[in-house]
Design an enzyme around this catalytic site. Structure first.
Site, short mmCIF file in Angstrom:
data_model
loop_
_atom_site.label_atom_id
_atom_site.label_comp_id
_atom_site.label_asym_id
_atom_site.label_seq_id
_atom_site.Cartn_x
_atom_site.Cartn_y
_atom_site.Cartn_z
N ASP A 34 1.04 -1.12 -0.01
CA ASP A 34 -0.03 0.00 0.25
C ASP A 34 1.04 1.33 0.32
O ASP A 34 2.28 1.51 1.00
CB ASP A 34 -0.90 0.15 1.33
CG ASP A 34 -1.79 1.36 0.85
OD1 ASP A 34 -3.01 1.17 0.24
OD2 ASP A 34 -2.17 1.66 2.01
N GLU A 72 1.55 0.42 -5.06
CA GLU A 72 1.43 1.28 -5.19
C GLU A 72 2.24 2.72 -5.65
O GLU A 72 2.59 2.75 -4.29
CB GLU A 72 -0.43 2.36 -4.84
CG GLU A 72 -1.59 1.27 -4.44
CD GLU A 72 -2.55 1.95 -3.89
OE1 GLU A 72 -3.07 1.86 -3.83
OE2 GLU A 72 -1.72 1.80 -2.17
#
Length: 856
Positions: A554, A583
């Site tokens: 994340d 990400e």
């Protein structure tokens, strides 16, 4: 409402040390304000600028509920204040002072106020100060040192509430250690662009401190300012404090060593508990300080399942916490538990075999949440919402379609991406109506107990995660864990990191505030050596103890590159087939330190929002359509995705050096589902077009080079009824509605066929950029909104000699002239797979919003 206090008034306030403030609630009860309880919160800022500042307040005890914003609606000599009444009685309220809509928090940690017997809690909050006043007679608004950090053995950086003249520092600035003055070489502007008067100063000591000094009381005193304890920050990055060994409760049958790193602590105690529910320890054992700032003690005997915590004294405060290296915990992570991990294993676990993966490009990822995929009450899954729900075979819904694990097997994906299951902060384990995505991490080495069958049993969550992994492996599916190392749910008292070594593990700005690159209040300082070690060691633990096959990071964009390199090299030294991706962004306004392109040559993949937005349109503008629904001028962006985002030509290029570095997707747990996004664009009446777009969008993904990623349920038109941020919407909105699989079984079959096609043909998962450049050619198209390409299958070892793929982004049919010869069509607007649908030559009619695949 309140813009700026006049500077004259501000100077008057700051010219006194103790100001005679009075309580607004003096002699009153909650009934006098027309409520059951009342919070009166006063706020003071040194610059007098209150524009945009407001409150977020919520009931916290005995039950924590959603918060609400409140404006400051009164003013006194201290500053603005708010009077907030509640029509129910609560024992405790939580509050945050924030700027506008979460643009900034005054203090990032949540703070809590106990409600007295009168029902009225009145507090005075000073800008940037965690502690608040409850007695107005003790308020001190003197200038103060807001933050002071020891960043090397000689350098201190401090931020002041009001400016000082650095040219006049001599004999006005003192640094003491355990009360003894240290020689000061100079006091200068920390920011050279400041004028002589500045709030940000650098103090250089005349002699170096010693490593053992970091656990002593180091104070900064400036004439006319309130003194401040100096926090050891970057100095702890020095090799003098780097410990490479194992930390945590190190279990053996005849003894357990408790080992924890806290160089700033002047004392550390081990707290042992005979009862998991006890509020007081049965034994308090002083720990011994060893090299590198490690505290240790060895307790004889078999301590399996013994509960414990730590108590640290540092910076003049005593803090209690669970072990940040906990491998087992009691319910809700209230206490750490010693565990003999061999007793969490079951018959067959040692013989667990990972499904084969020859190359990362062979991966087909499917994102799920444990509760979402198993929680539908209409299914025959016994362990609904639990890890064990993903071990059950032969399960269906009321309409007879396969669900859960059987669905994953039937679909044919290679990897399941499980949304975070490390211990979560906000979930109340085992209680009804609890739901969370897991992006609120608390402890990183232990699974979340809410998905276990018995959260009160420390072994349950461990064994059941292993059973889930084993069931998936036995079914030919690898397991990826979604991990959240960019922030924690809380800082301060709610963070084992901050309780163990305050402020070290987080990024903190020069004013002493936690930076907020994550957008949720804090960001982990991945660049700190002991934080980097923590991340790498915990990942390796999940690989060795739980047999995990990959990790999705994340907000990887917030990581420093050295830490990403350490993660990649360590994991691939352990197992070269571990899939690592994340990400390449952070929260709004974040300083991105690992963005698209940073991953080149590192065997790490990044989410490709370029191909996503090209296909479906902007995720931030619900009504904006993409190529799949007829948007213009998206052909080049589609081509970039088709080639795996490599540098294919002067026009077709993007962020990768190898196709293994891109995660191609159109939807995930974030934002609208694919179905809901398309409904926003075309409405919900044209079901035929919506179904075509549902097939076509991921046909592009599954037929492009790189690694495809599918949002769980996209294969049967998953909807969240327009909710684009359903983290707090509960299971009813988030769960897989398996009735839709029966309703849209043709869509499911189409996805299954595309997956079968991709798995059968290496032409759609080429290994290198050179393979793609040499063997994939884009074909000329006469119509707009069309992308066509041909692959030389024979040259790369595919069983099909030549392959043509055509994407028609028009909503109406087109005619396409094929190269000479007979072509076998295997994909059209209705069906997909390896079987021949028809043989065509010359000109082919291709339906609108559809993909076509043909081969020789």
């Amino acid at each position: 409402m309140f813009k700026k206090i006049s500077w004259i008034f501000l100077i008057m306030l700051l010219s006194v040390t103790m100001y005679a403030f009075t309580a607004y609630s003096a002699g009153k009860t909650a009934e006098d304000f027309g409520g059951k309880i009342v919070l009166i919160l006063h706020y003071h800022r040194y610059d007098g600028n209150y524009d945009g500042w407001n409150l977020w307040v919520w009931p916290h005890k005995p039950q924590s509920l959603a918060g609400k914003s409140y404006e400051f609606n009164h003013m006194d000599d201290f500053g603005p204040f708010a009077v907030i009444t509640f029509d129910k009685k609560w024992e405790q309220l939580g509050f945050i002072v924030r700027l506008r809509e979460w643009e900034k928090k005054d203090v990032n940690a949540d703070r809590f106020v106990k409600i007295p017997k009168t029902g009225v809690a009145e507090i005075w909050v000073l800008e940037g100060e965690m502690d608040f006043y409850t007695d107005p007679s003790k308020i001190d608004l003197s200038p103060r040192v807001k933050a002071a950090f020891l960043d090397s053995f000689t350098d201190i950086y401090a931020y002041l509430s009001t400016p000082m003249d650095t040219k006049q520092w001599f004999k006005k600035v003192q640094v003491t250690i355990d009360g003894k003055n240290l020689p000061i070489k100079s006091v200068t502007k920390a920011d050279p662009t400041d004028i002589s008067k500045t709030k940000y100063i650098k103090i250089s000591l005349g002699e170096e401190l010693k490593p053992e000094d970091v656990s002593k009381s180091i104070q900064l005193k400036i004439d006319g300012y309130m003194k401040k304890t100096i926090i050891c920050r970057k100095i702890l990055d020095n090799s003098a404090f780097y410990y490479s060994g194992e930390l945590g409760a190190i279990y053996k049958r005849n003894s357990t060593e408790f080992r924890i790193w806290s160089p700033v602590s002047s004392s550390a105690d081990l707290l042992l508990y005979d009862d998991y529910n006890a509020t007081e320890p049965s034994k308090v054992i002083p720990m011994i300080k060893k090299d590198k700032g490690v505290w240790s003690t060895v307790i004889p005997g078999d301590l399996h399942l013994k509960a414990y915590k730590y108590r640290f004294t540092s910076y003049g405060k005593t803090r209690e916490t669970v072990d940040m290296f906990s491998k087992a915990v009691t319910k809700n992570g209230e206490k750490s538990v010693v565990v003999d991990l061999s007793r969490t294993n079951f018959d067959g676990w040692e013989a667990d075999i990972k499904p084969q993966l020859k190359a990362f490009e062979d991966s087909i990822i499917y994102e799920i949440h444990v509760a979402d995929i198993t929680g539908d009450p209409s299914t025959t899954i016994i362990n609904k919402g639990k890890y064990l729900g993903l071990t059950e075979r032969g399960v269906t819904n009321s309409l007879g379609v396969k669900v859960g694990l059987d669905h994953l097997i039937e679909l044919g994906i290679t990897h399941v991406h499980i949304m975070p299951i490390h211990d979560s902060f906000y979930l109340k384990e085992g209680e009804r109506d609890q739901y969370g995505w897991g992006y609120d991490p608390y402890l990183y080495w232990v699974p979340e107990g809410h998905y276990s069958t018995d959260p009160s049993n420390p072994l349950s969550r461990i064994t059941e995660v292993k059973k889930m992994v084993k069931a998936l492996h036995d079914s030919g599916i690898r397991v990826i864990l979604d991990v959240v190392y960019n922030h924690t749910a809380q800082t301060g008292p709610g963070s084992p990191f901050d309780q163990t070594v305050p402020y070290y593990f987080y990024r903190i700005d020069y004013m002493g505030a936690y930076t907020n690159g994550s957008g949720v209040g804090n960001e982990i300082a991945t660049e700190r050596p002991m934080m980097r070690k923590f991340i790498v060691d915990s990942l390796l633990y999940w690989v060795s103890e739980y047999h995990v096959d990959g990790f999705r990071f994340d907000l990887l964009g917030l990581f420093d590159k050295e830490t990403v390199k350490a993660i990649e090299s360590s994991l691939h030294a352990e197992d070269p087939s571990i899939l690592v991706y994340g990400e390449p962004w952070g929260g709004w306004g974040a300083n991105i330190t690992f963005g698209k392109g940073s991953q080149k040559g590192m065997h790490i993949a990044l989410f490709n929002d370029g191909i996503r937005d090209a296909i479906i349109g902007s995720v931030f503008n619900k009504k904006l359509k993409g190529f799949a629904l007829g948007s213009r001028a998206k052909e080049t962006r589609i081509k970039r995705g088709v080639v795996g985002s490599i540098s294919y030509s002067s026009k077709i290029y993007d962020f990768t050096s190898d196709p293994e570095e891109t995660i191609n997707y159109v939807s995930s747990h974030d934002n609208l589902t694919l179905w809901d996004k398309d409904v926003e664009v075309v409405g919900n009446e044209n079901i035929a077009l919506l179904k075509k777009a549902q097939k076509f969008s991921n046909a592009i993904i599954l037929l492009s080079q790189g690694i495809p990623f599918l949002h769980g349920g996209v294969d049967f038109c998953r909807t969240k009824h327009g909710n684009d941020n359903s983290y707090n919407a509960g299971l009813e909105i988030n769960m897989f509605d398996w009735k839709r699989k029966a309703e849209f079984y043709d869509v499911f079959s189409y996805y299954k066929g595309l997956i079968d096609l991709r798995k059968a043909h290496i032409a759609f998962r080429m290994r290198t950029a050179d393979d793609i450049i040499n063997n994939l050619v884009f074909l000329p198209t006469q119509q707009k909104r069309v992308v066509a390409f041909q692959i030389d299958g024979e040259a790369i070892g595919d069983q099909w000699k030549d392959i043509i793929v055509i994407f028609n982004g028009n909503t109406t049919p087109i005619f396409f002239k094929l190269p000479d010869g007979n072509w076998n069509q295997v994909v059209n607007e209705e069906k997909a797979g390896n079987g021949i649908l028809k043989v065509v030559k010359g000109v082919i009619n291709i339906a609108g919003t559809s993909a076509c695949v043909l081969y020789k």
